[in-house]
Scaffold this motif. Structure first.
Motif, PDB file in Angstrom:
ATOM      1  N   SER A 138      -0.879  10.052   0.824  1.00 46.59           N
ATOM      2  CA  SER A 138      -1.491  10.297   0.079  1.00 46.59           C
ATOM      3  C   SER A 138      -1.378  11.433  -0.363  1.00 46.59           C
ATOM      4  O   SER A 138      -1.919  12.212  -1.331  1.00 46.59           O
ATOM      5  CB  SER A 138      -2.934   9.818  -0.368  1.00 46.59           C
ATOM      6  OG  SER A 138      -3.920  10.508   0.772  1.00 46.59           O
ATOM      7  N   GLY A 139      -1.527  12.375   0.684  1.00 40.09           N
ATOM      8  CA  GLY A 139      -0.855  14.135   0.671  1.00 40.09           C
ATOM      9  C   GLY A 139       0.289  14.815   0.813  1.00 40.09           C
ATOM     10  O   GLY A 139       1.287  13.339   0.481  1.00 40.09           O
ATOM     11  N   ALA A 140       0.327  15.680   0.975  1.00 38.47           N
ATOM     12  CA  ALA A 140       1.033  16.382   1.034  1.00 38.47           C
ATOM     13  C   ALA A 140       2.039  17.062   2.799  1.00 38.47           C
ATOM     14  O   ALA A 140       0.786  17.000   3.311  1.00 38.47           O
ATOM     15  CB  ALA A 140       1.842  17.904  -0.061  1.00 38.47           C
ATOM     16  N   GLY A 141       2.889  17.435   2.806  1.00 37.77           N
ATOM     17  CA  GLY A 141       3.065  18.029   3.931  1.00 37.77           C
ATOM     18  C   GLY A 141       3.897  17.057   5.003  1.00 37.77           C
ATOM     19  O   GLY A 141       4.238  15.390   4.984  1.00 37.77           O
ATOM     20  N   ASP A 142       3.532  17.363   6.074  1.00 36.67           N
ATOM     21  CA  ASP A 142       3.776  16.497   7.447  1.00 36.67           C
ATOM     22  C   ASP A 142       2.474  15.850   7.963  1.00 36.67           C
ATOM     23  O   ASP A 142       3.415  14.361   8.559  1.00 36.67           O
ATOM     24  CB  ASP A 142       3.839  17.577   8.653  1.00 36.67           C
ATOM     25  CG  ASP A 142       4.656  18.850   8.962  1.00 36.67           C
ATOM     26  OD1 ASP A 142       6.117  18.369   7.886  1.00 36.67           O
ATOM     27  OD2 ASP A 142       4.599  19.804   9.833  1.00 36.67           O
ATOM     28  N   GLY A 143       1.351  16.186   7.145  1.00 32.91           N
ATOM     29  CA  GLY A 143       0.645  14.613   7.114  1.00 32.91           C
ATOM     30  C   GLY A 143       1.187  13.081   6.669  1.00 32.91           C
ATOM     31  O   GLY A 143       0.340  12.160   7.264  1.00 32.91           O
ATOM     32  N   ALA A 144       1.747  13.614   5.091  1.00 30.62           N
ATOM     33  CA  ALA A 144       1.520  12.677   4.420  1.00 30.62           C
ATOM     34  C   ALA A 144       3.047  11.783   5.212  1.00 30.62           C
ATOM     35  O   ALA A 144       3.507  10.495   5.065  1.00 30.62           O
ATOM     36  CB  ALA A 144       2.192  12.412   3.545  1.00 30.62           C
ATOM     37  N   ARG A 197       5.876   7.659   8.175  1.00 29.50           N
ATOM     38  CA  ARG A 197       6.311   7.154   9.201  1.00 29.50           C
ATOM     39  C   ARG A 197       5.902   5.939  10.179  1.00 29.50           C
ATOM     40  O   ARG A 197       6.226   4.713  11.159  1.00 29.50           O
ATOM     41  CB  ARG A 197       7.017   8.171  10.349  1.00 29.50           C
ATOM     42  CG  ARG A 197       7.972   7.766  11.375  1.00 29.50           C
ATOM     43  CD  ARG A 197       8.190   9.038  12.078  1.00 29.50           C
ATOM     44  NE  ARG A 197       7.744   9.472  12.969  1.00 29.50           N
ATOM     45  CZ  ARG A 197       7.553  11.177  12.626  1.00 29.50           C
ATOM     46  NH1 ARG A 197       8.290  11.468  12.522  1.00 29.50           N
ATOM     47  NH2 ARG A 197       5.767  11.597  13.189  1.00 29.50           N
ATOM     48  N   THR A 198       4.434   6.458  10.228  1.00 28.30           N
ATOM     49  CA  THR A 198       3.362   5.565  11.231  1.00 28.30           C
ATOM     50  C   THR A 198       3.609   4.222  10.449  1.00 28.30           C
ATOM     51  O   THR A 198       3.170   3.113  11.443  1.00 28.30           O
ATOM     52  CB  THR A 198       2.285   5.955  10.589  1.00 28.30           C
ATOM     53  OG1 THR A 198       2.205   7.343  12.135  1.00 28.30           O
ATOM     54  CG2 THR A 198       1.382   5.196  11.882  1.00 28.30           C
ATOM     55  N   ALA A 199       3.246   4.300   9.381  1.00 24.99           N
ATOM     56  CA  ALA A 199       3.233   2.791   8.412  1.00 24.99           C
ATOM     57  C   ALA A 199       5.005   2.073   8.787  1.00 24.99           C
ATOM     58  O   ALA A 199       4.486   0.637   8.968  1.00 24.99           O
ATOM     59  CB  ALA A 199       3.016   2.927   6.844  1.00 24.99           C
ATOM     60  N   GLU A 209       0.721  -1.396  -0.135  1.00 21.55           N
ATOM     61  CA  GLU A 209      -0.062  -0.062   0.308  1.00 21.55           C
ATOM     62  C   GLU A 209       0.749   1.652  -0.330  1.00 21.55           C
ATOM     63  O   GLU A 209       0.726   2.093  -1.170  1.00 21.55           O
ATOM     64  CB  GLU A 209      -1.119  -0.493   1.517  1.00 21.55           C
ATOM     65  CG  GLU A 209      -1.628  -1.383   1.124  1.00 21.55           C
ATOM     66  CD  GLU A 209      -3.423  -0.811   0.017  1.00 21.55           C
ATOM     67  OE1 GLU A 209      -3.863   0.293  -0.088  1.00 21.55           O
ATOM     68  OE2 GLU A 209      -2.851  -1.650  -0.991  1.00 21.55           O
ATOM     69  N   GLN A 210       2.126   1.012   0.526  1.00 19.25           N
ATOM     70  CA  GLN A 210       2.428   2.361   1.151  1.00 19.25           C
ATOM     71  C   GLN A 210       3.310   2.672  -0.319  1.00 19.25           C
ATOM     72  O   GLN A 210       3.536   3.412  -0.563  1.00 19.25           O
ATOM     73  CB  GLN A 210       3.996   2.729   1.630  1.00 19.25           C
ATOM     74  CG  GLN A 210       4.591   3.282   2.068  1.00 19.25           C
ATOM     75  CD  GLN A 210       5.663   3.363   3.183  1.00 19.25           C
ATOM     76  OE1 GLN A 210       5.301   2.754   3.928  1.00 19.25           O
ATOM     77  NE2 GLN A 210       6.089   4.789   3.748  1.00 19.25           N
ATOM     78  N   ALA A 211       4.248   1.063  -1.094  1.00 23.91           N
ATOM     79  CA  ALA A 211       4.655   1.255  -2.331  1.00 23.91           C
ATOM     80  C   ALA A 211       3.880   2.143  -4.182  1.00 23.91           C
ATOM     81  O   ALA A 211       4.615   2.620  -4.169  1.00 23.91           O
ATOM     82  CB  ALA A 211       5.064  -0.089  -2.973  1.00 23.91           C
TER      83      ALA A 211
END
Length: 136
Positions: free
Chosen positions: A78-84, A89-91, A70-72
Motif C-alpha cells: 500500500s506504500g510507495a518505494g522500495d518497501g512496497a 515480492r514477498t507475497a 489482497e495484492q490485486a
C-alpha cells in the motif's frame, strides 16, 4: 466424524489446534499415555493422516488465493518505494511456496492413501471383531 467448529475460531487458530493435536499424537507413548497398541490402530492412524493430508491442498490454495486477492486489491504494497516492492515480492514468493507445498501435500496424501490400502487387512481384522496383536 465431523465436529462443529466454534464460530469465533480463526483459520489460523484452527490450523494451530490441528498442529498441536498432531504433536500430541506423535508423542502419545510418552508421559503415561497409551501409544499404538494394535496393528489395527496403526492402519486407522494412517487412514486418518491420509484424510488430513488430502485436505491440506485445499487450505493452502485458499491461503494462496487470499494473498493474490489482497495484492490485486492493493492491500499488499500500500506504500510507495522500495518497501512496497519488497512487500509485493514477498507475497509473490510466499504464493509460489504455498503452491509447491500444496503439490507436495497432494503427493503425501496419495502416498498415505496407498499405505492405507496396503494396511487395510489390519484394520479389517479389528473391524470384524477378530483378534489383533497388541504391540507391547
Amino acid at each position: 466424524m465431523t465436529r462443529p467448529v466454534p464460530p469465533n475460531l480463526s483459520v489460523a487458530h484452527l490450523a494451530a489446534e490441528a498442529a498441536e493435536l498432531l504433536r500430541a499424537a506423535g508423542t502419545a507413548p510418552q508421559g503415561g499415555r497409551p501409544g499404538l497398541l494394535h496393528t489395527a490402530e496403526a492402519a486407522e492412524t494412517v487412514g486418518a493422516l491420509a484424510g488430513l493430508t488430502a485436505r491440506l491442498p485445499e487450505l493452502l490454495d485458499h491461503v494462496e488465493a487470499f494473498l493474490s486477492s489482497e495484492q490485486a486489491a492493493g492491500r499488499i504494497a500500500s506504500g510507495a518505494g522500495d518497501g512496497a516492492f519488497v512487500a509485493v515480492r514477498t507475497a509473490r514468493d510466499a504464493r509460489e511456496q504455498l503452491y509447491e507445498a500444496s503439490r507436495t501435500a497432494a503427493l503425501l496424501a496419495e502416498s498415505l492413501a496407498a499405505a492405507t490400502a496396503i494396511l487395510a487387512p489390519f484394520g479389517a481384522n479389528r473391524a470384524s471383531g477378530g483378534p489383533t496383536v497388541p504391540h507391547v
